[in-house]
Write a protein that holds these residues in place. Structure first.
Motif, mmCIF file in Angstrom:
data_model
loop_
_atom_site.group_PDB
_atom_site.id
_atom_site.type_symbol
_atom_site.label_atom_id
_atom_site.label_comp_id
_atom_site.label_asym_id
_atom_site.label_seq_id
_atom_site.Cartn_x
_atom_site.Cartn_y
_atom_site.Cartn_z
ATOM 1 N N MET A 149 9.622 -4.420 -10.880
ATOM 2 C CA MET A 149 8.094 -4.234 -10.740
ATOM 3 C C MET A 149 7.551 -4.279 -9.172
ATOM 4 O O MET A 149 8.080 -4.962 -8.536
ATOM 5 C CB MET A 149 7.206 -5.362 -11.610
ATOM 6 N N THR A 150 6.257 -3.798 -9.366
ATOM 7 C CA THR A 150 5.862 -3.654 -7.906
ATOM 8 C C THR A 150 5.327 -4.884 -7.588
ATOM 9 O O THR A 150 5.067 -5.870 -7.990
ATOM 10 C CB THR A 150 4.589 -2.712 -7.794
ATOM 11 N N HIS A 151 5.791 -5.057 -6.020
ATOM 12 C CA HIS A 151 5.563 -6.276 -5.381
ATOM 13 C C HIS A 151 4.001 -6.713 -5.161
ATOM 14 O O HIS A 151 3.552 -5.574 -4.669
ATOM 15 C CB HIS A 151 6.363 -6.356 -4.159
ATOM 16 N N ARG A 152 3.545 -7.811 -5.556
ATOM 17 C CA ARG A 152 2.379 -8.175 -5.395
ATOM 18 C C ARG A 152 2.485 -9.476 -4.398
ATOM 19 O O ARG A 152 2.720 -10.476 -4.938
ATOM 20 C CB ARG A 152 1.506 -8.372 -6.514
ATOM 21 N N LEU A 153 1.787 -9.332 -3.128
ATOM 22 C CA LEU A 153 1.951 -10.246 -2.299
ATOM 23 C C LEU A 153 0.566 -10.809 -1.693
ATOM 24 O O LEU A 153 -0.327 -10.067 -1.520
ATOM 25 C CB LEU A 153 2.782 -10.167 -1.032
ATOM 26 N N SER A 154 0.356 -11.873 -1.414
ATOM 27 C CA SER A 154 -0.751 -12.218 -0.535
ATOM 28 C C SER A 154 -0.305 -13.255 0.724
ATOM 29 O O SER A 154 0.746 -13.942 0.456
ATOM 30 C CB SER A 154 -1.717 -13.184 -1.357
ATOM 31 N N THR A 155 -0.833 -13.071 1.682
ATOM 32 C CA THR A 155 -0.542 -13.921 2.931
ATOM 33 C C THR A 155 -0.563 -15.181 2.664
ATOM 34 O O THR A 155 -0.011 -16.205 3.412
ATOM 35 C CB THR A 155 -1.157 -13.420 4.287
ATOM 36 N N SER A 156 -1.582 -15.665 1.583
ATOM 37 C CA SER A 156 -1.723 -16.822 1.499
ATOM 38 C C SER A 156 -0.512 -17.441 0.373
ATOM 39 O O SER A 156 -0.504 -18.958 -0.106
ATOM 40 C CB SER A 156 -3.312 -17.333 0.816
ATOM 41 N N ASP A 157 0.278 -16.626 -0.407
ATOM 42 C CA ASP A 157 1.267 -17.278 -0.997
ATOM 43 C C ASP A 157 1.965 -18.346 -0.228
ATOM 44 O O ASP A 157 2.371 -17.905 1.048
ATOM 45 C CB ASP A 157 2.123 -16.149 -1.278
ATOM 46 N N LYS A 158 2.676 -19.206 -0.636
ATOM 47 C CA LYS A 158 3.292 -20.155 0.237
ATOM 48 C C LYS A 158 4.674 -19.635 0.400
ATOM 49 O O LYS A 158 5.138 -19.935 1.488
ATOM 50 C CB LYS A 158 3.539 -21.640 -0.600
ATOM 51 N N ASP A 159 5.413 -18.613 -0.214
ATOM 52 C CA ASP A 159 6.569 -18.162 0.143
ATOM 53 C C ASP A 159 6.232 -16.723 0.832
ATOM 54 O O ASP A 159 7.499 -15.812 0.799
ATOM 55 C CB ASP A 159 7.346 -18.147 -1.134
ATOM 56 N N PHE A 160 5.071 -16.435 1.290
ATOM 57 C CA PHE A 160 4.795 -15.290 1.780
ATOM 58 C C PHE A 160 5.750 -14.639 2.849
ATOM 59 O O PHE A 160 6.201 -13.648 2.958
ATOM 60 C CB PHE A 160 3.508 -15.258 2.313
ATOM 61 N N ALA A 161 5.958 -15.522 3.738
ATOM 62 C CA ALA A 161 7.082 -15.229 4.892
ATOM 63 C C ALA A 161 8.216 -14.603 4.435
ATOM 64 O O ALA A 161 8.963 -13.390 5.019
ATOM 65 C CB ALA A 161 7.138 -16.308 6.081
ATOM 66 N N GLN A 162 9.062 -15.422 3.677
ATOM 67 C CA GLN A 162 10.331 -14.890 2.979
ATOM 68 C C GLN A 162 10.143 -13.589 2.095
ATOM 69 O O GLN A 162 10.862 -12.814 2.667
ATOM 70 C CB GLN A 162 10.914 -15.995 2.153
ATOM 71 N N ALA A 163 9.169 -13.606 1.560
ATOM 72 C CA ALA A 163 8.980 -12.315 0.551
ATOM 73 C C ALA A 163 8.749 -11.156 1.541
ATOM 74 O O ALA A 163 9.264 -10.177 1.160
ATOM 75 C CB ALA A 163 7.731 -12.468 -0.322
ATOM 76 N N ALA B 76 -3.378 -8.007 9.095
ATOM 77 C CA ALA B 76 -2.277 -7.400 8.664
ATOM 78 C C ALA B 76 -1.425 -6.384 9.800
ATOM 79 O O ALA B 76 -0.234 -6.193 9.712
ATOM 80 C CB ALA B 76 -2.948 -5.989 7.711
ATOM 81 N N MET B 77 -1.992 -6.280 11.053
ATOM 82 C CA MET B 77 -1.587 -5.401 12.177
ATOM 83 C C MET B 77 0.030 -5.749 12.386
ATOM 84 O O MET B 77 0.641 -4.999 12.547
ATOM 85 C CB MET B 77 -2.597 -5.359 13.339
ATOM 86 N N PRO B 78 0.252 -7.279 12.787
ATOM 87 C CA PRO B 78 1.333 -7.483 13.158
ATOM 88 C C PRO B 78 2.490 -7.507 12.066
ATOM 89 O O PRO B 78 3.588 -7.214 12.451
ATOM 90 C CB PRO B 78 1.315 -9.068 13.389
ATOM 91 N N LEU B 79 2.063 -7.453 10.629
ATOM 92 C CA LEU B 79 2.955 -7.252 9.603
ATOM 93 C C LEU B 79 3.012 -5.629 9.616
ATOM 94 O O LEU B 79 4.349 -5.092 9.497
ATOM 95 C CB LEU B 79 2.369 -7.522 8.306
ATOM 96 N N VAL B 80 2.251 -4.777 10.028
ATOM 97 C CA VAL B 80 2.475 -3.451 9.925
ATOM 98 C C VAL B 80 3.422 -2.983 10.955
ATOM 99 O O VAL B 80 4.251 -2.048 10.695
ATOM 100 C CB VAL B 80 1.176 -2.672 10.230
ATOM 101 N N ASN B 81 3.060 -3.706 12.018
ATOM 102 C CA ASN B 81 4.191 -3.440 13.163
ATOM 103 C C ASN B 81 5.541 -3.667 12.960
ATOM 104 O O ASN B 81 6.505 -2.995 13.343
ATOM 105 C CB ASN B 81 3.693 -4.098 14.441
ATOM 106 N N ARG B 82 5.809 -4.823 12.223
ATOM 107 C CA ARG B 82 7.202 -5.223 11.812
ATOM 108 C C ARG B 82 7.551 -3.974 10.890
ATOM 109 O O ARG B 82 8.831 -3.778 10.972
ATOM 110 C CB ARG B 82 7.113 -6.470 11.113
#
Lengths: 429, 429
Positions: free
Chosen positions: A1-15, A317-323
């Motif tokens: 299924m489509t990934h739904r993430l939030s930067t406030s998730d505790k495993d966000f960095a890994q996801a 969001a922009m640093p994530l966009v750049n990655r």
């Protein structure tokens, strides 16, 4: 299924890391097959091409034709409806104008030491364009590859395209006419790329090969890089959309699906700072998918590779966009400049709410052949420069040689290269 | 023995063809070894680097150091003799000036249809430079790779260089200081290239890898192209000299040997319209070879790959010169412009009798990293562009979308991409 993430998730960095690293590299088996095909074409030439084309495309080159003539292309163009012909003409004209302004300037000057220095640009002698057959045979792709080559000044522009069971795509022929293609050969796959790189009895070698293709074509280009120039290593298409909650969710959902419908491996990612907007877009994508004739492909791509990411602020969001360094990046906000200033890596950026990515695919003017798979970190969209090369030049006279020659002698001797030193020293009077 | 050809020989065409096609491609065994090394570094990271470095360089990274600090580079620079420091400073300054003028200009304009279009250039985040160890550790190479990267704006510039038995080349460190290198790691070979491309625990990945190396290094760069950007596929060095009989044969012989001394695979070719001048140069090369400290390498290169070709007129030589598409081309005549106008393919051209190629290796300013093995047909010398990428951008408003959007809708529908069409149509009011 489509990934739904939030930067406030505790495993966000890994996801998010998985999302960034999840894009595929070339397959080891494809790589072996392609190596064998290239060697075979190099050894057997046209005979190998005829065998592969009979096997993969069910088309007999010797029996039913190796090439398609310019007359057939002109006829296909003439047969277009008025609307389509006007649309294709507008696209070609805008692409040509944008790329003409890319033509680099030569340099030729004499500096304070009396040394004449410069650089002179020239086109490659011949370029080959790969045009896929079947569903992915896009006339727009032909324009985007052929027009920069012709603007660069390439004299011999060669298209290879598979014609399964002998079928040709008249829209591709019409585009070839409009772009001024010189030769069209009815071959596709890794063997067609090998034929362009090494030449065969019938097909003269080219200097640069560009154009999209499947995994075998992409791997063949990668393996032949160095024998010829290539545009880039291309992977699945991608879009990243950065949108606030004031957008029409129907527009944003359509933008996401415009990438998803390309291929099951395409990727669409939405960043938004509005969690309820995220929910509405997710629902809207579902509704639009149901009505789409390309829903089978688009659904698979969206479910496998799609993502909606909720961020605290769009600036965050922009640093994530750049990655992600995406091929396409939409900044769907009222004032996109502030976000655009933070973009370090992206193939092409679509500014504001009224700039759907699809206008860039066809009629805006800039090239739609863009770096994928995070390669916007180091590479650029296709341009006239891909069909040109630069020759530097230097001219000294006895005075300017006297000014800079002794330093060359000292450095050559330091590097243990006495013949280098001698070639300069003998000319110093 | 050195090839002696004349265009009047009855087998000239075949003999020249062998000369053109004789340059080597990558070795299949090297290719397999490199594939395995890359996979190992990707899997084991620093542990793999330590193993390979112990085995190939007899250096313990964990025991004796992974990296070389900036203080050591500054000290090496300070320890140079005044003459050498001045020579290195002059080279760096001239290289910097030439490359600063290469910086591309951004574009940002609104066209007659009201469409804002543009292109923005930016540097890659990080670049890696390969610097060979041992005999081929040239400080000039470091300057030629590092300065364009810094001029481009690269923030993190990483050198990898093997230090056999722990030995470092102080001249390379001095050049690294002068060029502003940020990190130096004591690793070399294919594993060092893999470490730069994928990153390890200690070494962060870079975006572009440039710099010369042996066959393993060149093959690693070729295989990792696409994971990172690379400068080019580099082969043995080459010079073609076009000279009339009025040249000093001592000068021309020295020019030919300045390539031959690089490596046993280097190639030097003289074209002349004066058969007795050809004889004198051949003899003079022999005399100069005997006195050269690099004679072992230079003799092998000259005997295996050298050629002297007598032509009816120098104008007649130019099509042959273009087929060779050499890295370096000297036009040693009084008025080189007429011949230069006929040059289609060459890495760098040295105009007139007073411009020995070696000035271009060190102090002229243009880059000495140039396409080899006929690749000047499609590629250019190293420049700031190799360390930059271009992001195109597009901005529409409702009016300009109304002007060009309908054509995009028509083309998207023609290509069977309804979501593309929808993303535009929904915004048309």
């Amino acid at each position: 299924m489509t990934h739904r993430l939030s930067t406030s998730d505790k495993d966000f960095a890994q996801a998010f890391d998985r999302l960034v690293r999840g894009r595929r590299e070339s397959d080891i088996e494809v790589s072996r097959d392609v190596t064998a095909i290239i060697a075979d074409v190099k050894a057997r030439g046209d005979a190998a091409l005829a065998d592969y084309t009979a096997r993969f495309d069910d088309h007999s080159l010797d029996g039913n034709g190796w090439s398609i003539g310019k007359d057939a292309c002109a006829a296909a163009y003439a047969a277009l409806s008025d609307d389509l012909r006007a649309a294709l003409d507008l696209a070609a004209s805008r692409i040509r104008t944008y790329h003409e302004a890319q033509l680099p300037e030569d340099r030729d000057y004499t500096d304070a030491a009396g040394v004449r220095l410069g650089a002179r640009w020239s086109a490659v002698d011949a370029a080959g364009l790969y045009v896929p057959g079947g569903r992915a045979a896009y006339p727009s792709s032909l324009l985007m590859n052929a027009i920069p080559a012709k603007v660069a000044g390439v004299e011999r522009l060669v298209v290879v395209t598979p014609t399964p069971k002998g079928q040709v795509n008249p829209l591709v022929l019409a585009a070839a006419h409009l772009a001024g293609v010189d030769e069209i050969w009815r071959i596709g796959g890794a063997h067609a790329v090998a034929a362009l790189a090494y030449g065969t009895q019938k097909i003269r070698a080219v200097d640069v090969i560009t154009g999209p293709g499947n995994a075998w074509v992409a791997e063949a280009k990668r393996q032949l890089y160095g024998v010829v120039g290539i545009d880039m290593v291309a992977g699945p298409s991608e879009i990243v959309v950065v949108a606030d909650g004031k957008n029409d969710p129907e527009w944003i959902a359509a933008d996401l699906l415009s990438q998803s419908e390309h291929d099951p491996t395409s990727q669409s990612i939405l960043f938004t700072d509005d969690a309820s907007f995220a929910d509405i877009v997710a629902d809207t994508v579902g509704v639009q998918l149901a009505a789409l004739s390309t829903r089978k492909v688009a659904t698979k791509a969206w479910e496998d590779n799609g993502a909606i990411i909720v961020v605290d602020s769009l600036e965050d969001a922009m640093p994530l966009v750049n990655r992600l360094a995406a091929e396409h990046l939409e900044l769907a906000v009222d004032d996109p400049e502030a976000l655009f200033a933070r973009v370090r890596h992206a193939g092409s950026v679509f500014l504001g709410r009224h700039t759907p990515e699809a206008v860039g695919d066809y009629v805006a003017g800039p090239n739609h052949v863009l770096p994928t798979g995070r390669r916007a970190r180091f590479s650029s969209g296709l341009s006239v420069l891909d069909f040109m090369k630069r020759t530097s030049f230097i001219q000294l006279d006895p005075d300017s040689l006297a000014a800079i020659g002794p330093a060359a002698v000292a450095l050559a001797e330091m590097e243990g290269l006495p013949a280098h030193a001698e070639s300069v020293r003998r000319r110093l009077t």
